[in-house]
Motif scaffolding. Structure first.
Motif, PDB file in Angstrom:
ATOM      1  N   ASP A 145       0.731  -1.164  -0.047  1.00 56.77           N
ATOM      2  CA  ASP A 145       0.072   0.084   0.107  1.00 56.77           C
ATOM      3  C   ASP A 145       0.812   1.278   0.184  1.00 56.77           C
ATOM      4  N   ARG A 146       1.951   1.251   0.590  1.00 59.09           N
ATOM      5  CA  ARG A 146       2.934   2.084   0.520  1.00 59.09           C
ATOM      6  C   ARG A 146       4.386   1.848   0.495  1.00 59.09           C
ATOM      7  N   ILE A 147       5.432   2.624  -0.080  1.00 63.49           N
ATOM      8  CA  ILE A 147       6.714   2.359  -0.481  1.00 63.49           C
ATOM      9  C   ILE A 147       7.148   3.524  -0.106  1.00 63.49           C
ATOM     10  N   ILE A 148       8.653   3.394   0.713  1.00 64.34           N
ATOM     11  CA  ILE A 148       9.306   4.591   0.996  1.00 64.34           C
ATOM     12  C   ILE A 148      10.671   4.175   0.677  1.00 64.34           C
ATOM     13  N   VAL A 149      11.345   5.071  -0.104  1.00 66.34           N
ATOM     14  CA  VAL A 149      12.873   4.849  -0.453  1.00 66.34           C
ATOM     15  C   VAL A 149      13.581   5.937   0.446  1.00 66.34           C
ATOM     16  N   THR A 150      14.686   5.253   1.074  1.00 68.10           N
ATOM     17  CA  THR A 150      15.521   6.230   2.081  1.00 68.10           C
ATOM     18  C   THR A 150      16.943   6.139   1.487  1.00 68.10           C
ATOM     19  N   ALA A 151      16.934   6.316  -0.055  1.00 65.85           N
ATOM     20  CA  ALA A 151      18.293   6.586  -0.483  1.00 65.85           C
ATOM     21  C   ALA A 151      18.296   7.195  -1.715  1.00 65.85           C
ATOM     22  N   ALA A 152      19.069   7.932  -2.329  1.00 61.08           N
ATOM     23  CA  ALA A 152      18.827   8.525  -3.501  1.00 61.08           C
ATOM     24  C   ALA A 152      18.909   7.747  -4.849  1.00 61.08           C
ATOM     25  N   VAL A 153      17.814   7.909  -5.470  1.00 62.05           N
ATOM     26  CA  VAL A 153      18.039   7.213  -6.923  1.00 62.05           C
ATOM     27  C   VAL A 153      17.802   8.263  -8.034  1.00 62.05           C
ATOM     28  N   ASP A 154      18.408   7.959  -8.950  1.00 60.56           N
ATOM     29  CA  ASP A 154      18.253   9.115 -10.331  1.00 60.56           C
ATOM     30  C   ASP A 154      17.004   8.636 -11.019  1.00 60.56           C
ATOM     31  N   ARG A 155      16.258   7.612 -10.878  1.00 67.66           N
ATOM     32  CA  ARG A 155      14.873   7.358 -11.227  1.00 67.66           C
ATOM     33  C   ARG A 155      14.259   6.375 -10.412  1.00 67.66           C
ATOM     34  N   ILE A 156      13.076   6.590 -10.224  1.00 64.53           N
ATOM     35  CA  ILE A 156      12.431   5.326  -9.360  1.00 64.53           C
ATOM     36  C   ILE A 156      12.126   4.301 -10.292  1.00 64.53           C
ATOM     37  N   PRO A 157      12.889   3.042  -9.824  1.00 59.90           N
ATOM     38  CA  PRO A 157      12.978   1.868 -10.555  1.00 59.90           C
ATOM     39  C   PRO A 157      11.187   1.416 -10.836  1.00 59.90           C
ATOM     40  N   ASP A 158      11.301   0.771 -12.108  1.00 60.58           N
ATOM     41  CA  ASP A 158       9.902   0.123 -12.465  1.00 60.58           C
ATOM     42  C   ASP A 158       9.560  -1.203 -11.545  1.00 60.58           C
ATOM     43  N   ALA A 159      10.663  -1.680 -10.927  1.00 63.83           N
ATOM     44  CA  ALA A 159      10.461  -3.015 -10.001  1.00 63.83           C
ATOM     45  C   ALA A 159       9.700  -2.576  -8.667  1.00 63.83           C
ATOM     46  N   LEU A 160       9.897  -1.162  -8.242  1.00 62.87           N
ATOM     47  CA  LEU A 160       9.163  -0.636  -7.362  1.00 62.87           C
ATOM     48  C   LEU A 160       7.799  -0.219  -7.668  1.00 62.87           C
ATOM     49  N   LEU A 161       7.610   0.659  -8.687  1.00 62.99           N
ATOM     50  CA  LEU A 161       6.327   1.057  -9.235  1.00 62.99           C
ATOM     51  C   LEU A 161       5.438  -0.166  -9.169  1.00 62.99           C
ATOM     52  N   GLU A 162       5.952  -1.266  -9.686  1.00 64.57           N
ATOM     53  CA  GLU A 162       5.192  -2.599 -10.179  1.00 64.57           C
ATOM     54  C   GLU A 162       4.585  -3.271  -8.781  1.00 64.57           C
ATOM     55  N   ARG A 163       5.277  -2.758  -7.643  1.00 63.93           N
ATOM     56  CA  ARG A 163       4.772  -3.417  -6.363  1.00 63.93           C
ATOM     57  C   ARG A 163       3.827  -2.610  -5.388  1.00 63.93           C
TER      58      ARG A 163
END
Length: 214
Positions: A145-163
């Motif tokens: 329901d919620r995803i939080i990334v606590t390190a810098a990414v140059d783009r949000i990975p599709d593998a996370l968006l799919e989850r």
């Protein structure tokens, strides 16, 4: 009842002055002992509004950023949450008080083991700490329901968006690894992904894979 120590009163006042208004988030940050998650030499400064170094070249985020990201997630007790970048375990402890289940993923074994011990001592039994590559989450972990990334990414990975579930919220710092990033909030709607840029932040870079040492 004993009054809160001065540093915790200043801590709460600082969060409110900087715009944190969600009472559940404020109470949770007051209740979770931040001093348990910093290095022993830094405990006297645990409630200062700044990031601090921890093991493996990582950091514990400043309290305002923790509070702000948590507030943007709009958590409920029914939510299943994925955190990428366990670090000290502090953010996971905050999430555990506001959500139903938390899966937090860390690439450094040392950090994962220490965070697991800290969370167990605090009774955060709805948190699972997993050693893994948070940038390439396998489908087997399921949806969140919620995803939080606590390190810098140059783009949000599709593998996370799919989850991300329908009506789910993801928040991540997006930008150059050694500069200023922007917190980006993504909401999955029936019509697609809604993206909004929030505030500028500084995070250590997200690195693919599991660390070979530490």
């Amino acid at each position: 009842m004993a009054s809160a120590p001065p540093e915790k009163m200043i801590f709460q006042l600082t969060l409110r002055r900087r715009g944190i208004s969600d009472q559940a988030v404020l109470r949770t940050l007051e209740d979770v002992p931040r001093e348990n998650f910093v290095e022993p030499a830094d405990r006297a400064d645990a409630y200062r509004d700044s990031a601090m170094a921890i093991s493996c070249g990582q950091t514990i985020s400043q309290p305002f950023v923790v509070a702000y990201m948590t507030e943007q997630l709009k958590l409920r007790k029914t939510h299943r949450v994925l955190e990428i970048g366990t670090g000290s375990g502090y953010q996971a402890a905050i999430l555990s008080r506001l959500a139903g289940q938390v899966l937090t993923v860390e690439r450094f074994r040392t950090l994962a083991d220490i965070a697991r011990q800290r969370l167990e001592k605090l009774g955060c039994f709805n948190v699972e700490v997993m050693l893994g590559d948070g940038l390439a989450m396998p489908p087997a972990v399921g949806q969140f329901d919620r995803i939080i990334v606590t390190a810098a990414v140059d783009r949000i990975p599709d593998a996370l968006l799919e989850r991300l579930e329908l009506n789910g919220i993801l928040i991540a710092p997006v930008g150059p690894p050694h500069g200023v990033q922007t917190l980006v909030r993504v909401i999955r709607t029936a019509g697609g992904l809604e993206r909004k840029e929030l505030v500028d932040v500084r995070f250590v870079p997200a690195i693919p894979g599991i660390a070979r040492e530490l």
